[in-house]
Write a protein that holds these residues in place. Structure first.
Motif, PDB file in Angstrom:
ATOM      1  N   SER A  83       0.842  -1.197   0.000  1.00 18.85           N
ATOM      2  CA  SER A  83       0.000   0.000   0.000  1.00 18.85           C
ATOM      3  C   SER A  83       0.874   1.242   0.000  1.00 18.85           C
ATOM      4  O   SER A  83       2.062   1.184   0.331  1.00 18.85           O
ATOM      5  CB  SER A  83      -0.925   0.020   1.217  1.00 18.85           C
ATOM      6  N   VAL A  84       0.268   2.373  -0.338  1.00 17.47           N
ATOM      7  CA  VAL A  84       0.988   3.645  -0.393  1.00 17.47           C
ATOM      8  C   VAL A  84       1.547   4.016   0.971  1.00 17.47           C
ATOM      9  O   VAL A  84       2.609   4.638   1.071  1.00 17.47           O
ATOM     10  CB  VAL A  84       0.050   4.757  -0.916  1.00 17.47           C
ATOM     11  N   LEU A  85       0.876   3.621   2.047  1.00 17.78           N
ATOM     12  CA  LEU A  85       1.289   4.015   3.394  1.00 17.78           C
ATOM     13  C   LEU A  85       2.260   3.043   4.051  1.00 17.78           C
ATOM     14  O   LEU A  85       2.784   3.324   5.137  1.00 17.78           O
ATOM     15  CB  LEU A  85       0.050   4.177   4.292  1.00 17.78           C
ATOM     16  N   GLN A 126      -7.125   8.242   6.357  1.00 18.60           N
ATOM     17  CA  GLN A 126      -6.261   7.434   5.512  1.00 18.60           C
ATOM     18  C   GLN A 126      -6.188   8.017   4.100  1.00 18.60           C
ATOM     19  O   GLN A 126      -5.116   8.060   3.485  1.00 18.60           O
ATOM     20  CB  GLN A 126      -6.748   5.996   5.459  1.00 18.60           C
ATOM     21  N   GLU A 130      -2.789   9.172   2.230  1.00 17.00           N
ATOM     22  CA  GLU A 130      -2.398   8.609   0.936  1.00 17.00           C
ATOM     23  C   GLU A 130      -2.219   9.713  -0.101  1.00 17.00           C
ATOM     24  O   GLU A 130      -1.269   9.681  -0.896  1.00 17.00           O
ATOM     25  CB  GLU A 130      -3.442   7.595   0.465  1.00 17.00           C
ATOM     26  N   ARG A 134       1.239  10.605  -2.203  1.00 16.27           N
ATOM     27  CA  ARG A 134       1.215  10.689  -3.658  1.00 16.27           C
ATOM     28  C   ARG A 134       1.757  12.043  -4.130  1.00 16.27           C
ATOM     29  O   ARG A 134       2.504  12.121  -5.111  1.00 16.27           O
ATOM     30  CB  ARG A 134      -0.218  10.477  -4.182  1.00 16.27           C
TER      31      ARG A 134
END
Length: 209
Positions: A83-85, A126, A130, A134
């Motif tokens: 995931s991005v996190l 969240q 995110e 980005r």
């Protein structure tokens, strides 16, 4: 500040090898008798724990003058993981000849930490987190993060070099005499500001104060 695999006792090394003055080619270890030397280590803080086949989540790329006049280097930041996190981003600089001269691994929290300065409340959703990561990736190679010269001609050598252990005064002074030199600046975590430049004297990327 990130930890690197090796460094010169005189110079805080953040480059893995140096291109020739005419063309940059990858360096391979030479064999001796029945034993072959291992490959020269990359200058990354640690091996990426994620699967090499993990999905690529975000990518930022740019070409900018850095290590050689007239031959822009390729700057790349690739975030991979679940995931991005939680992913990890690999930051590399590659010469026009294809040689990687810099590599560093950044975690998603490294990219997210500065969000605290923009938050309007004590927490963020969240989706907001995110979106911030980005944006950090998208703006990582913004023009404002490059500066020329790398060291101003009127600059004086810093008396307190604790923030950049092993800073080489000779390499710093050489850059000060080069108005064409370029530095790249980026922040790791909330406040760990990194400034790097190619040192023609040392033939490698060096960290500046």
């Amino acid at each position: 500040m990130r930890a690197f695999l090796w460094f010169s006792p005189l110079l805080f090394v953040v480059g893995c090898s140096s291109p020739s003055s005419e063309s940059a080619t990858s360096t391979t270890a030479a064999s001796s008798g029945s034993e072959a030397a291992g490959p020269e280590p990359m200058d990354t803080a640690r091996p990426a724990p994620i699967d090499a086949q993990a999905d690529t989540l975000l990518t930022a790329k740019a070409r900018h003058q850095f290590s050689a006049p007239g031959a822009p280097d390729a700057f790349s930041l690739v975030l991979r993981g679940a995931s991005v996190l939680t992913g990890e981003a690999t930051f590399t600089i590659t010469t026009a000849g294809g040689q990687v001269i810099f590599r560093e691994v950044l975690s998603a929290p490294d990219l997210e930490a500065m969000m605290v300065y923009e938050m309007q409340g004590p927490t963020a959703t969240q989706a907001e987190r995110e979106a911030y990561v980005r944006r950090r990736v998208q703006e990582f190679f913004a023009a404002k993060n490059f500066r020329r010269p790398a060291v101003a001609s009127a600059a004086t050598y810093p008396t307190d070099t604790a923030a950049v252990p092993g800073l080489d005064q000779a390499a710093w002074a050489d850059l000060r005499r080069r108005p064409e030199s370029v530095a790249f600046e980026y922040t790791v975590g909330k406040e760990d500001r990194h400034v790097i430049a190619w040192s023609p004297l040392r033939k490698q990327v060096v960290r500046l104060p």
